[in-house]
Design a protein around this motif. Sequence first.
Motif, PDB file in Angstrom:
ATOM      1  N   GLU A   1       0.826  -1.210   0.000  1.00  0.00           N
ATOM      2  CA  GLU A   1       0.000   0.000   0.000  1.00  0.00           C
ATOM      3  C   GLU A   1       0.857   1.255   0.000  1.00  0.00           C
ATOM      4  OE1 GLU A   1      -2.688  -0.168   3.273  1.00  0.00           O
ATOM      5  OE2 GLU A   1      -3.759  -1.898   2.488  1.00  0.00           O
ATOM      6  N   ALA A   2       1.929   1.246   0.796  1.00  0.00           N
ATOM      7  CA  ALA A   2       2.817   2.412   0.857  1.00  0.00           C
ATOM      8  C   ALA A   2       3.515   2.640  -0.478  1.00  0.00           C
ATOM      9  CB  ALA A   2       3.843   2.240   1.972  1.00  0.00           C
ATOM     10  N   VAL A   3       4.007   1.569  -1.087  1.00  0.00           N
ATOM     11  CA  VAL A   3       4.678   1.685  -2.383  1.00  0.00           C
ATOM     12  C   VAL A   3       3.679   2.133  -3.448  1.00  0.00           C
ATOM     13  CG1 VAL A   3       5.811   0.361  -4.217  1.00  0.00           C
ATOM     14  CG2 VAL A   3       6.500   0.038  -1.848  1.00  0.00           C
ATOM     15  N   ASN A   4       2.461   1.623  -3.378  1.00  0.00           N
ATOM     16  CA  ASN A   4       1.436   1.978  -4.352  1.00  0.00           C
ATOM     17  C   ASN A   4       1.089   3.466  -4.274  1.00  0.00           C
ATOM     18  OD1 ASN A   4      -0.375   1.497  -6.438  1.00  0.00           O
ATOM     19  ND2 ASN A   4      -2.048   1.079  -5.026  1.00  0.00           N
ATOM     20  N   LYS A   5       1.085   4.034  -3.078  1.00  0.00           N
ATOM     21  CA  LYS A   5       0.804   5.466  -2.926  1.00  0.00           C
ATOM     22  C   LYS A   5       1.922   6.312  -3.531  1.00  0.00           C
ATOM     23  CE  LYS A   5      -2.030   5.067   1.199  1.00  0.00           C
ATOM     24  NZ  LYS A   5      -2.103   5.307   2.652  1.00  0.00           N
ATOM     25  N   VAL A   6       3.166   5.852  -3.383  1.00  0.00           N
ATOM     26  CA  VAL A   6       4.310   6.610  -3.882  1.00  0.00           C
ATOM     27  C   VAL A   6       4.487   6.407  -5.386  1.00  0.00           C
ATOM     28  CG1 VAL A   6       6.815   6.877  -3.725  1.00  0.00           C
ATOM     29  CG2 VAL A   6       5.466   6.538  -1.656  1.00  0.00           C
ATOM     30  N   SER A   7       4.435   5.147  -5.829  1.00  0.00           N
ATOM     31  CA  SER A   7       4.689   4.859  -7.241  1.00  0.00           C
ATOM     32  C   SER A   7       3.864   3.656  -7.686  1.00  0.00           C
ATOM     33  CB  SER A   7       6.169   4.580  -7.453  1.00  0.00           C
ATOM     34  OG  SER A   7       6.393   4.167  -8.780  1.00  0.00           O
ATOM     35  N   PRO A   8       2.740   3.884  -8.331  1.00  0.00           N
ATOM     36  CA  PRO A   8       1.924   2.762  -8.825  1.00  0.00           C
ATOM     37  C   PRO A   8       2.666   1.864  -9.810  1.00  0.00           C
ATOM     38  CG  PRO A   8       0.667   4.802  -8.872  1.00  0.00           C
ATOM     39  CD  PRO A   8       2.089   5.169  -8.553  1.00  0.00           C
ATOM     40  N   LYS A   9       3.612   2.443 -10.553  1.00  0.00           N
ATOM     41  CA  LYS A   9       4.370   1.646 -11.519  1.00  0.00           C
ATOM     42  C   LYS A   9       5.242   0.600 -10.803  1.00  0.00           C
ATOM     43  CE  LYS A   9       7.271   2.238 -15.590  1.00  0.00           C
ATOM     44  NZ  LYS A   9       7.984   3.191 -16.436  1.00  0.00           N
ATOM     45  N   VAL A  10       5.880   1.006  -9.718  1.00  0.00           N
ATOM     46  CA  VAL A  10       6.703   0.075  -8.945  1.00  0.00           C
ATOM     47  C   VAL A  10       5.826  -0.976  -8.274  1.00  0.00           C
ATOM     48  CG1 VAL A  10       8.283  -0.120  -6.991  1.00  0.00           C
ATOM     49  CG2 VAL A  10       8.529   1.769  -8.601  1.00  0.00           C
ATOM     50  N   SER A  11       4.670  -0.571  -7.768  1.00  0.00           N
ATOM     51  CA  SER A  11       3.783  -1.547  -7.127  1.00  0.00           C
ATOM     52  C   SER A  11       3.278  -2.564  -8.138  1.00  0.00           C
ATOM     53  CB  SER A  11       2.618  -0.857  -6.425  1.00  0.00           C
ATOM     54  OG  SER A  11       1.772  -0.236  -7.381  1.00  0.00           O
ATOM     55  N   GLN A  12       3.039  -2.127  -9.379  1.00  0.00           N
ATOM     56  CA  GLN A  12       2.643  -3.071 -10.430  1.00  0.00           C
ATOM     57  C   GLN A  12       3.776  -4.038 -10.741  1.00  0.00           C
ATOM     58  OE1 GLN A  12      -0.374  -3.543 -11.712  1.00  0.00           O
ATOM     59  NE2 GLN A  12       0.493  -5.307 -12.761  1.00  0.00           N
ATOM     60  N   PHE A  13       5.016  -3.536 -10.758  1.00  0.00           N
ATOM     61  CA  PHE A  13       6.176  -4.398 -10.967  1.00  0.00           C
ATOM     62  C   PHE A  13       6.274  -5.439  -9.847  1.00  0.00           C
ATOM     63  CE2 PHE A  13      10.597  -5.214  -9.706  1.00  0.00           C
ATOM     64  CZ  PHE A  13      11.019  -5.933 -10.803  1.00  0.00           C
TER      65      PHE A  13
END
Length: 106
Positions: free
Chosen positions: A48-60
Motif C-alpha cells: 500500500e505504501a509503495v502503491n501510494k508513492v509509485s503505482p508503476k513500482v507496485s505493479q512491478f
Amino acid sequence: MLQSRALVIALILLLSTTLPEVQSKSIFEKDRRDLLAIPEAIASYVYEAVNKVSPKVSQFLTDTVQSPTVIAARQRLAKEANKVSIMFEQLIEKIKNLWYTKVLGY
C-alpha cells in the motif's frame, strides 16, 4: 545496488499473491498454524505504501510476486512452516501431558 536488490527480493517474498485477502482478515483471527499471516500483513502495508508513492513500482512488485519462481518459493515456505507448526503443537501436547502426569500427579 546489492542492498536494493536484496530489499526488493525480500519484499517480493513477503508479498502475497492474494493481497486483498490479507487486508480483509485480522491477523489475530487467523488459525494458529498460519505462520505467514503476520509477514503477509506487513507485505500488504508495504505494498500500500509503495502503491501510494509509485503505482508503476507496485505493479512491478505484483507482477514479480505472481511469477512461477516466487509462487513456488512461497508454497515451499508455507509447507515447511506448516510442518514446524504441527511439530510445535505436538511438543506442547507432550509438555502438557508431562505436567499433568509428573508434576500434578493426575
